[in-house]
Write an enzyme that holds these catalytic residues in place. Structure first.
Site, PDB file in Angstrom:
ATOM      1  N   GLN A   1     -29.549 -75.515  42.777  1.00  0.00           N
ATOM      2  CA  GLN A   1     -30.328 -74.265  42.898  1.00  0.00           C
ATOM      3  C   GLN A   1     -30.581 -73.620  41.539  1.00  0.00           C
ATOM      4  OE1 GLN A   1     -27.562 -72.678  46.171  1.00  0.00           O
ATOM      5  NE2 GLN A   1     -29.486 -71.726  46.717  1.00  0.00           N
TER       6      GLN A   1
ATOM      7  N   GLY B   1     -22.449 -68.056  48.137  1.00  0.00           N
ATOM      8  CA  GLY B   1     -22.335 -69.438  47.707  1.00  0.00           C
ATOM      9  C   GLY B   1     -23.485 -69.788  46.774  1.00  0.00           C
TER      10      GLY B   1
ATOM     11  N   HIS C   1     -27.441 -78.725  49.995  1.00  0.00           N
ATOM     12  CA  HIS C   1     -28.237 -78.516  48.766  1.00  0.00           C
ATOM     13  C   HIS C   1     -28.053 -79.687  47.806  1.00  0.00           C
ATOM     14  CE1 HIS C   1     -30.064 -74.555  48.988  1.00  0.00           C
ATOM     15  NE2 HIS C   1     -28.936 -73.957  49.273  1.00  0.00           N
TER      16      HIS C   1
ATOM     17  N   HIS D   1     -23.564 -75.842  54.151  1.00  0.00           N
ATOM     18  CA  HIS D   1     -24.859 -75.404  53.615  1.00  0.00           C
ATOM     19  C   HIS D   1     -24.992 -75.828  52.140  1.00  0.00           C
ATOM     20  CE1 HIS D   1     -28.056 -72.120  53.209  1.00  0.00           C
ATOM     21  NE2 HIS D   1     -27.777 -72.386  51.951  1.00  0.00           N
ATOM     22  N   GLU D   2     -23.935 -75.596  51.357  1.00  0.00           N
ATOM     23  CA  GLU D   2     -24.005 -75.900  49.923  1.00  0.00           C
ATOM     24  C   GLU D   2     -24.041 -77.413  49.670  1.00  0.00           C
ATOM     25  OE1 GLU D   2     -24.816 -73.508  48.251  1.00  0.00           O
ATOM     26  OE2 GLU D   2     -24.101 -71.871  49.502  1.00  0.00           O
TER      27      GLU D   2
ATOM     28  N   CYS E   1     -30.374 -68.016  52.497  1.00  0.00           N
ATOM     29  CA  CYS E   1     -30.315 -68.908  51.333  1.00  0.00           C
ATOM     30  C   CYS E   1     -30.982 -68.210  50.162  1.00  0.00           C
ATOM     31  CB  CYS E   1     -31.040 -70.226  51.649  1.00  0.00           C
ATOM     32  SG  CYS E   1     -31.027 -71.382  50.275  1.00  0.00           S
ATOM     33  N   LEU E   2     -30.321 -68.247  49.014  1.00  0.00           N
ATOM     34  CA  LEU E   2     -30.877 -67.576  47.834  1.00  0.00           C
ATOM     35  C   LEU E   2     -32.158 -68.274  47.354  1.00  0.00           C
ATOM     36  CD1 LEU E   2     -27.525 -66.920  45.936  1.00  0.00           C
ATOM     37  CD2 LEU E   2     -28.856 -65.296  47.317  1.00  0.00           C
TER      38      LEU E   2
HETATM   39  O1  K1U Z   1     -26.751 -71.369  49.159  1.00  0.00           O
HETATM   40  C1  K1U Z   1     -27.188 -70.244  49.044  1.00  0.00           C
HETATM   41  O2  K1U Z   1     -28.359 -70.065  48.831  1.00  0.00           O
HETATM   42  C2  K1U Z   1     -26.259 -69.049  49.176  1.00  0.00           C
HETATM   43  C3  K1U Z   1     -26.203 -68.507  50.580  1.00  0.00           C
HETATM   44  C4  K1U Z   1     -24.953 -69.065  51.247  1.00  0.00           C
HETATM   45  C5  K1U Z   1     -24.894 -68.989  52.747  1.00  0.00           C
HETATM   46  C6  K1U Z   1     -25.040 -67.794  53.422  1.00  0.00           C
HETATM   47  C7  K1U Z   1     -24.960 -67.753  54.803  1.00  0.00           C
HETATM   48  C8  K1U Z   1     -24.725 -68.897  55.498  1.00  0.00           C
HETATM   49  C9  K1U Z   1     -24.600 -70.078  54.830  1.00  0.00           C
HETATM   50  C10 K1U Z   1     -24.674 -70.133  53.455  1.00  0.00           C
HETATM   51  C11 K1U Z   1     -26.141 -66.988  50.496  1.00  0.00           C
HETATM   52  O3  K1U Z   1     -25.251 -66.451  49.921  1.00  0.00           O
HETATM   53  S1  K1U Z   1     -27.417 -66.085  51.253  1.00  0.00           S
HETATM   54  C12 K1U Z   1     -26.929 -64.402  50.999  1.00  0.00           C
HETATM   55  C13 K1U Z   1     -25.823 -63.953  51.887  1.00  0.00           C
HETATM   56  O4  K1U Z   1     -25.510 -64.600  52.860  1.00  0.00           O
HETATM   57  C14 K1U Z   1     -25.058 -62.718  51.551  1.00  0.00           C
HETATM   58  C15 K1U Z   1     -25.413 -61.934  50.500  1.00  0.00           C
HETATM   59  C16 K1U Z   1     -24.686 -60.771  50.229  1.00  0.00           C
HETATM   60  C17 K1U Z   1     -23.612 -60.426  51.004  1.00  0.00           C
HETATM   61  C18 K1U Z   1     -23.252 -61.218  52.068  1.00  0.00           C
HETATM   62  C19 K1U Z   1     -23.975 -62.364  52.345  1.00  0.00           C
HETATM   63 ZN    ZN Z   2     -28.849 -72.103  50.150  1.00  0.00          ZN
END
Ligand code: K1U
Ligand code: ZN
Length: 167
Positions: free
Chosen positions: A51, A46, A137, A133-134, A91-92
């Site tokens: 972000q 996501g 943000h 979550h998004e 979270c990225l």
């Molecule tokens: O919002 C963000 O920063 C993105 C976030 C989204 C998210 C992940 C988990 C729970 C709630 C919201 C991410 O994508 S973190 C990375 C991640 O979860 C992932 C990366 C590669 C493969 C699978 C998952």
């Molecule tokens: Zn996030």
């Protein structure tokens, strides 16, 4: 298409509240494409517009293995929530931090798609988690805000140290 820079906590720009997209123009469609490319490259499941320092309300999500089922939510609003679930979120914008967070099990969200057409989506499980979550943000909130003050301080210090080391 372009890869966008993802802001990292504690960058104060992550605390800005997003504003509505007034019209889904070619410029907005380009931002959506760039956000998808950035999310896939990260990699993530996501990404919210704030972000990548874009103040207008846009979210992209793709939970598919093949990364071929992008979901775009413009001006999203959660209208109904139901139940509870827990998940270890990442979270990225908060790299290397994974914490268990409690959220609603099911949500109904209203939004515009990337053509500007309104739609309603009922989501559950990981998709419901990701949407919540998004959308946080877009309100200038991060999942770490839900942790204890002590955990928040440790995470902030660690990320500030990492940022200095990579300067
Ligand atoms: O919002 C963000 O920063 C993105 C976030 C989204 C998210 C992940 C988990 C729970 C709630 C919201 C991410 O994508 S973190 C990375 C991640 O979860 C992932 C990366 C590669 C493969 C699978 C998952
Ligand atoms: Zn996030």
């Amino acid at each position: 298409m372009a890869l966008l820079e993802i802001l990292k906590h504690p960058d104060p720009r992550l605390r800005n509240k997003s504003v509505p997209v007034e019209e889904v123009t070619d410029e907005i469609k380009q931002i959506v494409s760039d956000m998808l490319e950035t999310m896939y490259a990260a990699p993530g499941i996501g990404l919210a517009s704030i972000q990548v320092n874009e103040p207008r309300s846009i979210v992209v999500i793709d939970l598919s293995e093949e990364k071929d089922q992008p979901l775009c939510l413009i001006n999203p609003k959660i209208t109904v929530t139901e139940g509870e679930q827990e998940y270890e979120e990442g979270c990225l914008s908060v790299p290397s931090v994974y914490e268990t967070i409690q959220r609603a099990e099911q949500v109904t969200v209203e939004a515009l798609d990337r053509e500007g057409t309104p739609f309603e989506l009922k989501a559950e499980g990981l998709l419901a988690i990701c949407i919540q979550h998004e959308l946080e943000h877009l309100e200038g909130k991060l999942f770490v805000d839900r942790l204890s003050k002590l955990k928040q301080q440790r995470i902030k210090k660690r990320l500030e140290k990492q940022a200095k080391e990579t300067m």
